[in-house]
Design a protein around this motif. Sequence first.
Motif, PDB file in Angstrom:
ATOM      1  N   PRO A 660       0.834  -1.208   0.000  1.00  0.00           N
ATOM      2  CA  PRO A 660       0.000   0.000   0.000  1.00  0.00           C
ATOM      3  C   PRO A 660       0.870   1.260   0.000  1.00  0.00           C
ATOM      4  O   PRO A 660       2.059   1.212   0.310  1.00  0.00           O
ATOM      5  CB  PRO A 660      -0.766  -0.125   1.323  1.00  0.00           C
ATOM      6  CG  PRO A 660       0.130  -0.926   2.206  1.00  0.00           C
ATOM      7  CD  PRO A 660       0.877  -1.871   1.298  1.00  0.00           C
ATOM      8  N   THR A 693      -2.733  -1.340  -6.126  1.00  0.00           N
ATOM      9  CA  THR A 693      -3.044  -0.936  -4.758  1.00  0.00           C
ATOM     10  C   THR A 693      -2.926  -2.089  -3.783  1.00  0.00           C
ATOM     11  O   THR A 693      -3.070  -3.259  -4.148  1.00  0.00           O
ATOM     12  CB  THR A 693      -4.476  -0.378  -4.697  1.00  0.00           C
ATOM     13  OG1 THR A 693      -5.359  -1.342  -5.266  1.00  0.00           O
ATOM     14  CG2 THR A 693      -4.591   0.910  -5.484  1.00  0.00           C
ATOM     15  N   GLU A 697      -7.124  -0.975  -0.406  1.00  0.00           N
ATOM     16  CA  GLU A 697      -6.732   0.375  -0.804  1.00  0.00           C
ATOM     17  C   GLU A 697      -7.426   0.693  -2.130  1.00  0.00           C
ATOM     18  O   GLU A 697      -7.512  -0.176  -2.999  1.00  0.00           O
ATOM     19  CB  GLU A 697      -5.212   0.435  -0.978  1.00  0.00           C
ATOM     20  CG  GLU A 697      -4.670   1.854  -1.129  1.00  0.00           C
ATOM     21  CD  GLU A 697      -3.159   1.864  -1.322  1.00  0.00           C
ATOM     22  OE1 GLU A 697      -2.521   2.825  -0.875  1.00  0.00           O
ATOM     23  OE2 GLU A 697      -2.624   0.904  -1.931  1.00  0.00           O
TER      24      GLU A 697
END
Lengths: 761, 160
Positions: A660, A693, A697
């Motif tokens: 992330p 991601t 996320e």
Amino acid sequence: MKEIARTGRPGVRSGDLLRGAGSRLFNCLWGLLALAGAVQFARAAEPLVQADHVLIGRVTAGDDGDGVGFATVWLPRLERGVSCDENGEFVLDGLPSGVCELHVRRIGFHDAQLQLNIGERDSIRVTIELRPAGFQTDELVVSANKTTGSAPDDAVLRLEGAALRDRLGITMAQTLRDEPGIAEQSMGPAPARPVLRGLGGDRLLLLEDGTGTGDLSASSADHAVAIEPLHAANVEVIRGPRALLYASQALGGVVNVQREKIPRSTPAAIGGELTLQGESVNAGASAAVRLQGPAGPFALRGDYSLRSAGDISTPLGVLDNTQIDTRAGSFGAAIHGDRGSAGAAVNLYHSEYGIPPDPEAGHPGGASIELDRYGLEARADWQPSTDLINVLRADVSMQSYEHFEFEASGAAAVLFQRRSLQSGLQLLTADGEYLRGGTFGLAYTRSDRRYDGLVSTSDAIEQGIAATAVQALHLPALTLQAALRADLHVIDPAEEKLSRSVGNIRSRTFKGVSAALEARTKQCAGLSFHAAAMSTFRPPTGEELYSEGPHLAAYSFEVGNADLQAERGLGLEAGLSFRSEQFHAGLTAFRNSFTGYIYPRNTGERSTRRGDLYLYQFSGADAVMTGAEFQAGLMIDEVWHVAANFAFVNGELSDGGYLPMIPPASLHVEAARQLGSGELGLRLTAAAAQNRTGEFETPTAGYVVVDVFSGWNFSWMGALHAFNINVSNLLDREYRRHLNRVRHVMPEPGRSLRFLYRLYL
Amino acid sequence: MKVSNFSLRPGARFRFAQTLAIAALTLTFMTSCDDDDHDVHGEHFEAVGLVIYADGAEVLRLQDNQITGSLSLNVDGEVDYAVEFILEDGDIEVPHGDEVLTLSVEIDDDATAEVSDVDSEAYSFSLLGKQEGSAEVTVTLLHEGHADYVSLALPVIVAP
């Protein structure tokens, strides 16, 4: 359930050295004692004043030979300097034999560097010619009666002078975010940290004058960096072997903000700066003043700043609770003898800022933070009478930091406290023909962390000792630099216990060795090549081990992992660069791999105590980051200049998935035209969409933003005046940065007029 | 050639030293006088779940983030609910002693049902069914302005 003092300042454990309001008086007394000690040290050094070598010099402007008054002549290796008198003349005593690097700086001129080979003669005369500044280039104009040429530089990036004034933002992250490979991680305008090559937190150290700020900005996105950009004389990013002098985990590098709280040279006269800054997007205004001068045998220096800004305007409306009010100041004194120097400084930093509301994350009204930092630093250098050792250096820094996090109702919910001590001894060996830059050091650090309020995190004391060695070998076609560092790190929780969510909370000891090797070829037909390898060691922090509770302003419920192992990193990079008088370009590729990369993993689950907050569990996982950076600059003619940089990084977990908070690929292009003593330019910033991601996320769309910048300076009434006027987000585009934790709430600021005026006395 | 270090006249040096000494004293004063005494409120009630009763019978349980049961009532009907909290060790209790805690109950759709009679001493509340449908309530335990406990969204079903 945690017992907490109900009224007044929370209680402090009986063993604490620094406590509450009393600690400030304690700090001040310490400052006076350190100053008195410094005076005695320097007086003791005075009888030894028998200069080995004396450098007598003159700094001139261009071809006309006029002296440049009040230029600063600086010896980076010895960290000593002197100001020229009004005729541009200077004298430096007590120089050791060997290769000596000299930097000369004066606003309105390009910096100059000079490398002298000080032999057997007692005195050396040198003339240094400065070229009036137009655009920033690395080209040097130096004439001297000794060896000339550019010296090796530890910094891969240095931001100063006009470039620094142009980029000066509300935070250091905003100031640096347009530089190659650097992105800004934020949670509102105030709490922001730079991220380099995807590495943030304490993998990219943020230092002020070479020492840690004692704040907690590396531990969470909502914690601000306790550094005021207005006080920065210059900002440098150090990567590679010398980064290990500062920490074992700095695979991303070190961002060092030079403020010079302790005067590094004795000015010839009283001087200083006055800075005024304003911004329309948040109705912000700030002012800073710096004064320095000689007083008897002392060099004195003080600075103070105030900053106030309201809520940020975006193309979609005002982003509530994004105000910031900050004040910062320092006062330092030093004495410089021919055999050494000693000095001390005290500093304070106070900030109150808001975290924008995030209804999805359980805080529709937002949160606010109030932080205070008080610091004392002392430092002494001694140049012994030996050909082997240049300098013996001792330094100590004590920082007292605390911040409160407030609910929207105004209730104080959480208190974070940290009392830290950093101390070190360094031995800088004399430079020879081949072996240069030798630095050997010992360091001891201690950090007492304490938590109060709506958290169950265990208080903890972290202590570390480290031994470091760095040495460069200069061969005719190649420079090799190597570093080795050994660390012992102990974390003691205040109470050992078994926690259902965190695990067995107990004392942990971590040992590790870090190493780095870098090879850099000399330029041949404009081309040079470099390659580097670096292994790092990062023990988990107290928060990562023992966190347990809602983190109000971070809008998360954080749970530590008492069994985390130390994170090991291996960084590899290689690069090729070309430089001619009109054109320069460089391409670097890198691969950073980690064993046990520690990060707060979003579990996607709600906390059982706080159903409005997501549960973040600190985890260690194997990960790899790969990427590349490209930058180029072209002087089209006498007045036009274009520059560009491109960077991308990809972070993947070894067991699948992406890391992330990895910045998307970014491109910065700028074109500028010189107009007399100023310049006017256009800057374009583009970022790709980030679809790689992490777990839970959300992706972020790409964007293009255009800024206009201008700056000029002139002399009037015996002082130098510099102005910068910028318009950022000229087209008022709606865009969101992937590393902004509240990007889904509101976009980045809209069109903004920024103004900066700096008066140099 | 001048040696640049000590070029000021003695009077000017004194004045500069005086100025910076005042600056230092001001800094020290400001350092000492910051009013940053804040009350980080005392003990916190650390619940990890809850049980809701109607007429003495358990109708909903939230434990380990799992919800069993619902708050069911009829249109125009009113039901009184009592709340007890599950602690980490599994005990079920209501806050007691000196703790100043406030119960808050919020519903996301007050056209379907309305919350009333929230009693922070008895830890109870009432729901009035207004129209057929479903909604969600969130139970919060507030302590001096901040939430010690926030439940997940709990289902409310209003039957005809």
